[in-house]
Design a protein around this motif. Structure first.
Motif, PDB file in Angstrom:
ATOM      1  N   ARG A  16       0.809  -1.013   0.094  1.00 32.49           N
ATOM      2  CA  ARG A  16       0.020  -0.012   0.037  1.00 32.49           C
ATOM      3  C   ARG A  16       0.700   1.316  -0.028  1.00 32.49           C
ATOM      4  N   PHE A  17       0.404   2.409  -0.302  1.00 37.49           N
ATOM      5  CA  PHE A  17       1.124   3.440  -0.853  1.00 37.49           C
ATOM      6  C   PHE A  17       0.942   4.218   0.534  1.00 37.49           C
ATOM      7  N   ARG A  18       2.063   4.934   1.177  1.00 35.44           N
ATOM      8  CA  ARG A  18       1.950   5.398   2.515  1.00 35.44           C
ATOM      9  C   ARG A  18       2.056   7.136   2.352  1.00 35.44           C
ATOM     10  N   ILE A  19       1.281   7.707   3.086  1.00 34.93           N
ATOM     11  CA  ILE A  19       1.323   9.092   2.907  1.00 34.93           C
ATOM     12  C   ILE A  19       1.259   9.749   4.409  1.00 34.93           C
ATOM     13  N   LEU A  20       2.203  10.659   4.781  1.00 40.00           N
ATOM     14  CA  LEU A  20       2.008  11.395   5.944  1.00 40.00           C
ATOM     15  C   LEU A  20       1.369  12.680   5.543  1.00 40.00           C
ATOM     16  N   VAL A  21       0.259  13.143   6.276  1.00 40.43           N
ATOM     17  CA  VAL A  21      -0.365  14.263   6.321  1.00 40.43           C
ATOM     18  C   VAL A  21      -0.005  15.200   7.466  1.00 40.43           C
ATOM     19  N   LEU A 106       9.775  -1.565   0.239  1.00 43.19           N
ATOM     20  CA  LEU A 106       8.994  -0.452  -0.326  1.00 43.19           C
ATOM     21  C   LEU A 106       7.745  -0.080   0.398  1.00 43.19           C
ATOM     22  N   LYS A 107       7.075  -1.201   0.886  1.00 44.03           N
ATOM     23  CA  LYS A 107       5.661  -1.031   1.410  1.00 44.03           C
ATOM     24  C   LYS A 107       5.974  -0.363   2.977  1.00 44.03           C
ATOM     25  N   ASP A 108       6.982  -0.485   3.279  1.00 40.28           N
ATOM     26  CA  ASP A 108       7.270   0.083   4.594  1.00 40.28           C
ATOM     27  C   ASP A 108       7.691   1.597   4.904  1.00 40.28           C
ATOM     28  N   ARG A 109       8.057   2.126   3.698  1.00 40.45           N
ATOM     29  CA  ARG A 109       8.849   3.351   3.322  1.00 40.45           C
ATOM     30  C   ARG A 109       7.539   4.491   3.622  1.00 40.45           C
ATOM     31  N   ALA A 224       5.575  13.294  -8.943  1.00 43.43           N
ATOM     32  CA  ALA A 224       6.859  13.528  -7.786  1.00 43.43           C
ATOM     33  C   ALA A 224       7.701  12.202  -7.324  1.00 43.43           C
ATOM     34  N   LEU A 225       7.092  10.967  -8.016  1.00 41.70           N
ATOM     35  CA  LEU A 225       7.553   9.704  -7.543  1.00 41.70           C
ATOM     36  C   LEU A 225       8.413   9.116  -8.636  1.00 41.70           C
ATOM     37  N   ASP A 226       9.310   8.319  -8.100  1.00 41.50           N
ATOM     38  CA  ASP A 226      10.156   7.402  -8.942  1.00 41.50           C
ATOM     39  C   ASP A 226       9.204   6.247  -9.506  1.00 41.50           C
ATOM     40  N   ARG A 227       9.822   5.524 -10.252  1.00 41.10           N
ATOM     41  CA  ARG A 227       9.119   4.695 -11.260  1.00 41.10           C
ATOM     42  C   ARG A 227       8.556   3.543 -10.277  1.00 41.10           C
ATOM     43  N   ASP A 228       9.513   2.666  -9.424  1.00 39.35           N
ATOM     44  CA  ASP A 228       8.770   2.060  -8.476  1.00 39.35           C
ATOM     45  C   ASP A 228       7.535   2.520  -7.535  1.00 39.35           C
ATOM     46  N   THR A 229       7.831   3.458  -6.995  1.00 42.67           N
ATOM     47  CA  THR A 229       6.892   3.850  -6.278  1.00 42.67           C
ATOM     48  C   THR A 229       5.629   4.698  -6.909  1.00 42.67           C
ATOM     49  N   ASN A 231       4.517   3.102  -9.583  1.00 47.00           N
ATOM     50  CA  ASN A 231       3.760   1.946  -9.912  1.00 47.00           C
ATOM     51  C   ASN A 231       2.712   1.625  -8.549  1.00 47.00           C
ATOM     52  N   LEU A 232       3.195   1.730  -7.512  1.00 50.12           N
ATOM     53  CA  LEU A 232       2.480   1.418  -6.423  1.00 50.12           C
ATOM     54  C   LEU A 232       1.423   2.522  -5.848  1.00 50.12           C
ATOM     55  N   PHE A 233       1.861   3.706  -6.417  1.00 53.47           N
ATOM     56  CA  PHE A 233       0.656   4.560  -6.388  1.00 53.47           C
ATOM     57  C   PHE A 233      -0.461   4.577  -7.431  1.00 53.47           C
ATOM     58  N   CYS A 234       0.107   4.196  -8.431  1.00 55.43           N
ATOM     59  CA  CYS A 234      -1.079   4.070  -9.421  1.00 55.43           C
ATOM     60  C   CYS A 234      -2.039   2.583  -9.190  1.00 55.43           C
ATOM     61  N   PHE A 235      -1.273   1.912  -8.670  1.00 53.51           N
ATOM     62  CA  PHE A 235      -2.134   0.549  -8.437  1.00 53.51           C
ATOM     63  C   PHE A 235      -3.023   1.048  -7.002  1.00 53.51           C
ATOM     64  N   SER A 236      -2.594   1.902  -6.260  1.00 55.80           N
ATOM     65  CA  SER A 236      -3.632   2.229  -5.064  1.00 55.80           C
ATOM     66  C   SER A 236      -4.772   3.119  -5.429  1.00 55.80           C
ATOM     67  N   ILE A 237      -4.520   4.052  -6.538  1.00 55.93           N
ATOM     68  CA  ILE A 237      -5.444   4.741  -7.074  1.00 55.93           C
ATOM     69  C   ILE A 237      -6.367   3.986  -7.806  1.00 55.93           C
ATOM     70  N   LEU A 238      -5.939   2.801  -8.495  1.00 59.08           N
ATOM     71  CA  LEU A 238      -6.819   2.043  -9.352  1.00 59.08           C
ATOM     72  C   LEU A 238      -7.614   0.956  -8.424  1.00 59.08           C
ATOM     73  N   ARG A 239      -7.155   0.704  -7.384  1.00 56.55           N
ATOM     74  CA  ARG A 239      -7.790  -0.164  -6.446  1.00 56.55           C
ATOM     75  C   ARG A 239      -9.080   0.557  -5.763  1.00 56.55           C
TER      76      ARG A 239
END
Length: 252
Positions: A16-21, A106-109, A224-229, A231-239
């Motif tokens: 999952r994509f991790r965001i600090l707000v 990656l998921k823990d970062r 703002a993201l690199d390629r691997d991150t 991909n994770l962000f796009c998957f989260s948005i799609l889901r």
């Protein structure tokens, strides 16, 4: 897709994509999460139980990530922002960013920071609010989200009303220009002076409208993201989109 199939999707062990707000009280954090996590309409959950804007400012635990039922692809962490004269929260944020950066998976970062700043006050940005830009956030991109931009329109209108040479029609045309000038003087000017500049700046207005969106924030985050991150962000948005649309069909 049946309700059972939807539940099976939610139970999958996926990254999952991790965001600090980050944001002080009334900075609009809850509204942003509502718009990002409910792309198809008004929220159906009580966000006060997830992200409390003012009632329990002293009880925030930045380490305790939380998820929202309609956005299983994301994990959010909450910081109550930085107050004048206090360094405790800044140290917590710095430690959180550094510790997450050491994670092997990656998921823990920590993947991105949304720093929410309200423009509905007369003081501009305080030194405390600027402190994060002086320290930097390592490799984690930070996006500054200026909320309640409508408030600057009212400030501009009030200033222009004193000009007897302007007609009501002229005032209406001048308001956006004056509001942008005020924004640059109060906020952008200070950000130009910091050592570590934000990756992007997003300006939000009219968020009280039911059909308002945070599409610009989503796009800027992906940029703002690199390629691997990414991909994770796009998957989260799609889901998130698939789950929201499925639930809407089930509820109809």
């Amino acid at each position: 897709m049946s309700q059972q199939q939807l539940e099976n999707l939610n139970n999958l062990r996926v990254e999952r994509f991790r965001i600090l707000v980050i944001g002080n009280a009334n900075a609009g954090k809850t509204t942003i999460l509502e718009k990002v996590c409910h792309p198809l309409g008004p929220p159906r959950v009580d966000f006060d139980t997830k992200l409390e804007p003012s009632a329990s400012r002293g009880n925030h635990d930045i380490e305790q990530g939380f998820q929202i039922p309609t956005a299983h692809g994301f994990i959010f962490h909450d910081s109550c922002g930085f107050e004048a004269g206090g360094t405790g929260e800044l140290e917590k944020v710095k430690d959180f960013i550094e510790n997450r950066a050491k994670s092997e998976q990656l998921k823990d970062r920590l993947h991105v920071i949304w720093y929410c700043l309200s423009t509905s006050n007369d003081r501009g940005m305080t030194d405390a609010e600027m402190s994060l830009f002086q320290n930097g956030t390592g490799n984690v991109p930070i996006i500054v989200v200026f909320t309640k931009m409508d408030a600057l329109d009212q400030v501009a209108r009030n200033q222009l009303m004193w000009n007897d040479d302007l007609s009501p029609e002229s005032i209406k045309k001048e308001v956006p220009i004056r509001a942008e000038a005020i924004f640059k003087e109060r906020y952008l000017k200070r950000l130009d002076e910091v050592k570590h500049k934000p990756r992007y700046i997003v300006k939000l207005r009219g968020m009280q409208e039911w059909n308002a969106s945070c599409n610009e924030l989503v796009v800027k985050t992906s940029n703002a993201l690199d390629r691997d991150t990414l991909n994770l962000f796009c998957f989260s948005i799609l889901r998130n989109s698939i789950e929201s649309r499925t639930k809407q069909v089930i509820n109809e």
